[in-house]
Design an enzyme around this catalytic site. Structure first.
Site, mmCIF file in Angstrom:
data_model
loop_
_atom_site.group_PDB
_atom_site.id
_atom_site.type_symbol
_atom_site.label_atom_id
_atom_site.label_comp_id
_atom_site.label_asym_id
_atom_site.label_seq_id
_atom_site.Cartn_x
_atom_site.Cartn_y
_atom_site.Cartn_z
ATOM 1 N N ASP A 1 29.291 9.879 -42.187
ATOM 2 C CA ASP A 1 30.018 9.948 -40.925
ATOM 3 C C ASP A 1 30.561 11.380 -40.802
ATOM 4 O O ASP A 1 30.530 12.174 -41.750
ATOM 5 C CB ASP A 1 31.126 8.899 -40.827
ATOM 6 C CG ASP A 1 31.492 8.624 -39.358
ATOM 7 O OD1 ASP A 1 31.125 9.431 -38.485
ATOM 8 O OD2 ASP A 1 32.151 7.612 -39.084
HETATM 9 C C1 NOJ Z 1 32.585 9.531 -35.922
HETATM 10 C C2 NOJ Z 1 32.364 8.072 -35.701
HETATM 11 O O1 NOJ Z 1 33.028 7.311 -36.687
HETATM 12 C C3 NOJ Z 1 30.894 7.691 -35.700
HETATM 13 O O2 NOJ Z 1 30.776 6.330 -35.349
HETATM 14 C C4 NOJ Z 1 30.127 8.566 -34.763
HETATM 15 O O3 NOJ Z 1 28.793 8.169 -34.695
HETATM 16 C C5 NOJ Z 1 30.265 9.997 -35.235
HETATM 17 N N1 NOJ Z 1 31.673 10.378 -35.175
HETATM 18 C C6 NOJ Z 1 29.436 10.980 -34.412
HETATM 19 O O4 NOJ Z 1 29.978 11.160 -33.184
#
Ligand code: NOJ
Length: 749
Positions: free
Chosen positions: A286
């Site tokens: 993430d």
């Molecule tokens: C953080 C989020 O937790 C995740 O779900 C997302 O896909 C990413 N950012 C990218 O934007």
């Protein structure tokens, strides 16, 4: 008979073709890997977020210049947040035309509930219990996103959550693992279609692996500390279902799980995902979650975090910028075996081959296609269809709904009545601001009633486009008297209240589940002058509204329904669509009951009892305001003739039930089947959903519904993670929600 043989032969042929294709792909990957330097391999594991106008001049210096050079030298495997056929082409050209091996990048984006055409938030869609419509919604998103150059979405989020305080419940399918599995599959199929290499399908990503939805106290990013039984039986099943449906990628998560951050978690990523489940796709971290292991006090520094992440099976670094910096050193010093790098790169290249990017890196970059498909009328039709199906009728006393279509004075009151932005929800990066059909616009499509409109009170202060902090209006009551005045003169008042679109979603946890700001005050002020109120709720999570449930005759849960929101709501209010949604998450009476969920354990002190020493609150019943699976219709349904067969030798049980539409209009009902395993080697919940059917019935019509229970439904994971089916007594419950059911039983030998 002949037809059966042909079908079998055709199926075998397809299996053979796909095995041959897989072999060919693996051979291509081998050949490419053999040509790659260690640096180039590491480059594939690096992902950057979009950082400059791709169609403009090259950046001259600094940070962006460095990234630009990285793309040109094959040091970037993927980009996120670049979108548009032209922009993606320009970025792709940089990599393909300049780098030594010309390996195309994969372009990811958060396509969560629609791309430009915005569909309901995923929690709302889950309330439809309509797997075909949910799949179609993901299909539409894939068609539009792929037309805008993208080939990878960071969806579906398959995190189960029991805590309405957590802002991201809006992005999931709710609290139940069975429904969660079905929806995970539907969404993966919708995004990926039959053929991932087609230019209108995109790779999906099951996230966040794992237990992100169990953030302590509902506070985003918080620690998850859960037992193995919950992990195996509640958290992991939707991920496994997504993997079995062929999801191309996984994303790990920000949280730590039982002391180990998910990003550095060998048990989750190596042992379970890539080991036991033999998953062949890749895992992206993430955003910044590799670096965050330092703040978790698990890694000493970036070097250490990279070592932990790769060794735990995190294949791609999203925005920590650590892999490009440290992996070479770590391989050279023997801290990471090159075989682990090869394995990660193999997985990433496999996805690129499957997407067809090596055949044509620009296959998703067709500007004409983009222009034709974005906001296509068919997509609007699908968005309206799923929006209507997502609405849940919570209360309808005295048949206040549906509304008569003429001759009435209707007052439409509330800060969300005219709002064209909040219905788009939070996770709608690509959609255009203020483009949802508002409730007022939806109601205006029925011109034979007299409509007066007043906001009453503002919900927030200031601008509404993607504010990072929503500042609630807590003291401006200047519009309240006008609202009360128009309410006095109306036959019916429709109040549109709830949460601002940016009060749920990532980083937007709440400690209070009531109506935010001055809305409760407005509701009570209007109620004093006119009790004929239909409360339309717009919110991204379950709310606790006991006062409204006590006083307001009709309540409609309308979530955040996307582009077609107002039309969907008006069609339900006027009865042109008979509501059929059922809650995918329990609605509490009070935030103090959270986490509250239907599939709880019995405890050694169940109740209710007429004394103090049992598992309960002294100031609140244990029961929710509205239970899981609950939702009304403009007609009524009756369940009779529950019939349960004896288990067959292969442990199959058939459950039959007669469902009758006992009202005056046609309607759809979601019939739900729950079981309880009475005694087991690991305690089982008081009920677990194990089947459902959404059925359409004309007024007076009956149908016999048959549910089949097999070992797949009757077993559970023990604390060693082993799936077991144990002998003993089972209860069966069938009904229109998780509380009001017909009950029977059988014994499994
Ligand atoms: C953080 C989020 O937790 C995740 O779900 C997302 O896909 C990413 N950012 C990218 O934007």
């Amino acid at each position: 008979m002949k037809k059966g043989i042909f079908t079998l032969l055709a199926a075998l042929l397809l299996v053979n073709i796909s095995m041959a294709q897989n072999d060919a792909t693996e051979a291509q990957i081998d050949a490419l890997l053999a040509k790659m330097t260690l640096e180039e391999k590491i480059g594939q594991m690096n992902q950057y977020s979009g950082f400059f106008d791709a169609t403009g001049p090259a950046p001259a210096e600094g940070y962006t210049k460095e990234r630009y050079e990285h793309i040109k030298t094959g040091m970037v495997g993927s980009m996120l947040n670049v979108r548009g056929a032209k922009e993606v082409r320009a970025m792709q050209e940089l990599a393909v035309e300049n780098s030594r091996l010309g390996i195309p990048m994969i372009f990811g984006f958060d396509v969560i509930h629609g791309f430009k055409t915005t569909t309901p938030i995923p929690l709302a869609e889950a309330a439809s219990w309509d797997l075909e419509a949910i799949e179609q919604s993901a299909r539409v998103a894939a068609i539009e996103a792929s037309a805008a150059g993208l080939n990878w979405t960071f969806a579906p989020m398959v995190d189960i959550s029991r805590d309405a305080r957590w802002g991201r419940v809006m992005e999931g399918a709710g609290e139940d693992p069975y429904l969660g599995c079905m929806i995970a599959k539907a969404r993966v199929n919708g995004f990926q279609g039959q053929d991932l290499s087609a230019n209108n399908t995109i790779a999906a990503c099951a996230k966040h692996f794992a237990a992100y939805g169990f953030a302590e106290s509902g506070k985003d990013y918080n620690t998850a500390d859960i037992g193995l039984s919950t992990l195996y039986n509640v958290v992991l099943p939707p991920f496994k279902a997504a993997a079995e449906a062929g999801v191309a990628t996984f994303m790990n998560s920000f949280n730590e799980l039982n002391g180990i951050p998910a990003t550095g978690n060998v048990f989750l990523q190596r042992d379970i995902l890539k080991g036991e489940w033999a998953y062949k796709g890749f895992v992206v971290s993430d955003w910044g979650s590799i670096t965050e292991m330092i703040d978790h006090s698990y890694a000493e520094n970036g070097l250490h975090a990279s070592e932990l992440a790769v060794n735990a099976g995190s294949d791609m670094d999203m925005e920590s910028h650590l892999y490009v910096k440290h992996l070479k050193k770590l391989v050279e010093s023997g801290k990471i075996a090159e075989a682990k790098i090869d394995d990660a790169v193999r997985r990433i290249l496999r996805a690129k081959f499957q997407l067809g990017l090596f055949d044509d890196p620009y296959k998703y970059c067709d500007e004409t296609r983009e222009e034709t498909l974005i906001y296509h009328e068919d997509h609007m039709a699908s968005a309206l269809d799923i929006a209507k199906k997502s609405i849940v009728l919570l209360k309808n006393e005295g048949g206040l709904l549906p509304l008569p279509k003429e001759g009435k004075k209707i007052a439409l009151i509330g800060p969300l009545a005219e709002d064209k932005n909040s219905p788009l929800g939070n996770w709608r990066l690509a959609s255009d601001d203020h483009t949802a059909i508002s409730v007022v616009e939806g109601m205006q499509a029925y011109p034979s009633n007299e409509l007066t409109v007043s906001q009453g009170v503002a919900l927030i202060e200031g601008e509404t486009s993607f504010p990072s902090h929503v500042k609630l209006n807590e003291d401006d009551r200047s519009g309240m008297s006008k609202a009360v005045k128009i309410a006095k003169k109306a036959d019916v008042v429709i109040m549109v209240l709830g949460e601002h679109g940016f009060q749920s979603g990532e980083g937007r946890s709440r400690s209070n589940l009531g109506l935010p700001g001055l809305q409760q005050e407005l509701l009570e002020a209007v109620y004093k002058v006119n009790k004929n109120i239909v409360l339309v709720l717009m919110n991204g999570r379950p709310l606790a509204l006991p006062w409204a449930d006590d006083h307001i005759p009709a309540i409609v849960e309308a979530w955040q329904l996307g582009t077609q929101s107002g039309h969907a709501i008006a069609q339900v209010l006027y009865g042109d669509y008979n509501p059929s949604g059922k809650l995918p998450m329990t609605f509490p009476r009070d935030v103090g009951q959270v986490p509250i969920y239907y599939n709880y354990k019995n405890t050694g002190r169940p109740g209710p009892k007429n004394e103090v020493f049992w598992s309960h609150y002294t100031d609140q019943p244990n029961t929710p305001l509205y239970p899981f699976g609950y939702g009304l219709s403009y007609t009524s349904f009756e369940y009779t003739d529950l019939n349960i067969s004896d288990p067959t030798a292969d442990r199959t049980v058939e459950v039959n039930i007669t469902l009758k539409n006992t009202g005056n209009v046609e309607g759809e009902e979601v019939a739900q089947l729950y079981i309880r395993d009475r005694v087991a080697s690991v305690t089982r919940p008081v009920k677990e959903l194990k089947g459902f059917k959404k059925v359409e019935l004309k007024a007076g019509e009956s149908k016999t519904l048959t549910f089949t229970l097999t070992e797949k439904e009757l077993g559970f994971y023990n604390n060693e993670g082993k799936y077991v089916v144990e002998t003993g007594d089972f209860e069966v419950m069938v009904g229109g929600n998780s509380v009001e059911t017909l009950n029977g039983e059988f014994r499994l030998e």
